[in-house]
Design an enzyme around this catalytic site. Structure first.
Site, PDB file in Angstrom:
ATOM      1  N   PHE A  66       0.856  -1.179   0.000  1.00  0.00           N
ATOM      2  CA  PHE A  66       0.000   0.000   0.000  1.00  0.00           C
ATOM      3  C   PHE A  66       0.897   1.236   0.000  1.00  0.00           C
ATOM      4  O   PHE A  66       1.373   1.692   1.039  1.00  0.00           O
ATOM      5  CB  PHE A  66      -0.900  -0.028   1.230  1.00  0.00           C
ATOM      6  CG  PHE A  66      -1.957   1.038   1.229  1.00  0.00           C
ATOM      7  CD1 PHE A  66      -2.804   1.191   0.149  1.00  0.00           C
ATOM      8  CD2 PHE A  66      -2.108   1.877   2.312  1.00  0.00           C
ATOM      9  CE1 PHE A  66      -3.785   2.168   0.149  1.00  0.00           C
ATOM     10  CE2 PHE A  66      -3.079   2.851   2.331  1.00  0.00           C
ATOM     11  CZ  PHE A  66      -3.921   3.006   1.248  1.00  0.00           C
ATOM     12  N   ALA A  67       1.161   1.760  -1.186  1.00  0.00           N
ATOM     13  CA  ALA A  67       2.124   2.849  -1.362  1.00  0.00           C
ATOM     14  C   ALA A  67       1.475   4.196  -1.067  1.00  0.00           C
ATOM     15  O   ALA A  67       0.424   4.526  -1.621  1.00  0.00           O
ATOM     16  CB  ALA A  67       2.674   2.835  -2.785  1.00  0.00           C
ATOM     17  N   HIS A  68       2.121   4.982  -0.201  1.00  0.00           N
ATOM     18  CA  HIS A  68       1.593   6.296   0.141  1.00  0.00           C
ATOM     19  C   HIS A  68       2.679   7.107   0.837  1.00  0.00           C
ATOM     20  O   HIS A  68       3.741   6.597   1.174  1.00  0.00           O
ATOM     21  CB  HIS A  68       0.370   6.168   1.051  1.00  0.00           C
ATOM     22  CG  HIS A  68       0.685   5.511   2.372  1.00  0.00           C
ATOM     23  ND1 HIS A  68       0.922   4.158   2.497  1.00  0.00           N
ATOM     24  CD2 HIS A  68       0.815   6.028   3.622  1.00  0.00           C
ATOM     25  CE1 HIS A  68       1.176   3.869   3.756  1.00  0.00           C
ATOM     26  NE2 HIS A  68       1.121   4.991   4.467  1.00  0.00           N
ATOM     27  N   ALA A  69       2.403   8.375   1.046  1.00  0.00           N
ATOM     28  CA  ALA A  69       3.269   9.258   1.815  1.00  0.00           C
ATOM     29  C   ALA A  69       2.362  10.216   2.580  1.00  0.00           C
ATOM     30  O   ALA A  69       1.131  10.129   2.502  1.00  0.00           O
ATOM     31  CB  ALA A  69       4.230  10.010   0.900  1.00  0.00           C
TER      32      ALA A  69
END
Length: 265
Positions: A66-69
């Site tokens: 789950f890619a995020h920033a």
């Protein structure tokens, strides 16, 4: 609040994407959000830097990242992307590698996407739905599954409104923690709340999703912290038990951890 299918339009779905490594996989998810006007290329860089700085904690279930920033000026609107890889890649996670699905998230704030994250967690925790998504042949087919999930969730909420309300005046608090407090921690919060609901404990235990910095300050309010191995090492000794969860979508694993926390057989 936007539904999952609204946050992930068919245009934000790509299947059988070639990626040489985890950076290319995350970049593919970021490029889709750029193409749909959700974020700029700078946010894609921030997602990659998040993994470089905090480790592969975004790999929250077997085969799923789950890619995020953090919210930033590089986020133009809250939205998501869905990238199914042609061949799995290694992120460096101890137990959940290799990754074949990368979902990207760009959020303007920590609240607008909460219900969609809960829906996504339930989706990936359901074997039949997960299989339907894995076998979908087109982006439109993926989007149709997501839309169907939204419809069934809306019906469930209309039928059982009281059961889905969190109880007030809870005596205990459990923190779920990730690097940014708005992505993977929300997945884990939803899974934990499913278990608490099954136990009939939602009136007695509240769950708060937060980030590593805030968690250190809030630890004294909690009976336990649930998080990934990477984040647990970052937190260190915070004065309360820190429980490591390998699969953030597994109610079975979270049930075992909750039983250990409260010494329930």
């Amino acid at each position: 609040m936007p539904t999952l299918s609204e946050l992930i339009p068919a245009e934000a779905v790509r299947l059988d994407v070639a990626a040489a490594d985890w950076r290319e996989a995350v970049r593919a998810a970021g490029d889709l959000m750029v193409a749909t006007g959700t974020s700029t290329g700078e946010y894609t860089t921030e997602m990659i830097e998040n993994v470089e700085g905090n480790g592969p904690y975004i790999v929250i279930a077997p085969g799923f990242a789950f890619a995020h920033a953090r919210p930033s000026p590089a986020v133009l609107k809250t939205g998501m992307s869905w990238v199914r890889l042609a061949e799995p890649v290694e992120f460096g996670h101890e137990s959940n590698d290799p990754v074949s699905l990368v979902v990207g998230l760009a959020a303007r704030d920590s609240g607008a996407h909460t219900e969609a994250m809960a829906a996504l967690a339930r989706l990936l925790g359901d074997p039949e739905t997960e299989r339907a998504l894995r076998e979908a042949r087109t982006p439109e087919a993926v989007h149709a599954v997501l839309a169907g999930l939204d419809a069934s969730q809306e019906q469930e909420e209309r039928q059982e409104p009281e059961e889905r309300q969190a109880g007030g005046g809870s005596a205990h608090k459990i923190l779920t923690v990730c690097g940014n407090g708005l992505g993977t921690s929300l997945f884990l919060k939803n899974t934990l709340e499913q278990v608490l609901d099954r136990w009939g404990w939602t009136k007695y235990v509240t769950v708060e999703a937060t980030d590593t910095i805030s968690a250190k300050g809030k630890a004294g309010e909690a009976v336990a912290i649930l998080t990934s191995g990477e984040i647990a090492r970052t937190l260190g000794d915070v004065g309360v038990p820190v429980k490591v969860v390998e699969n953030f979508t597994s109610t079975g694993e979270v049930d075992r951890i909750l039983r250990d926390t409260y010494d329930v057989q």
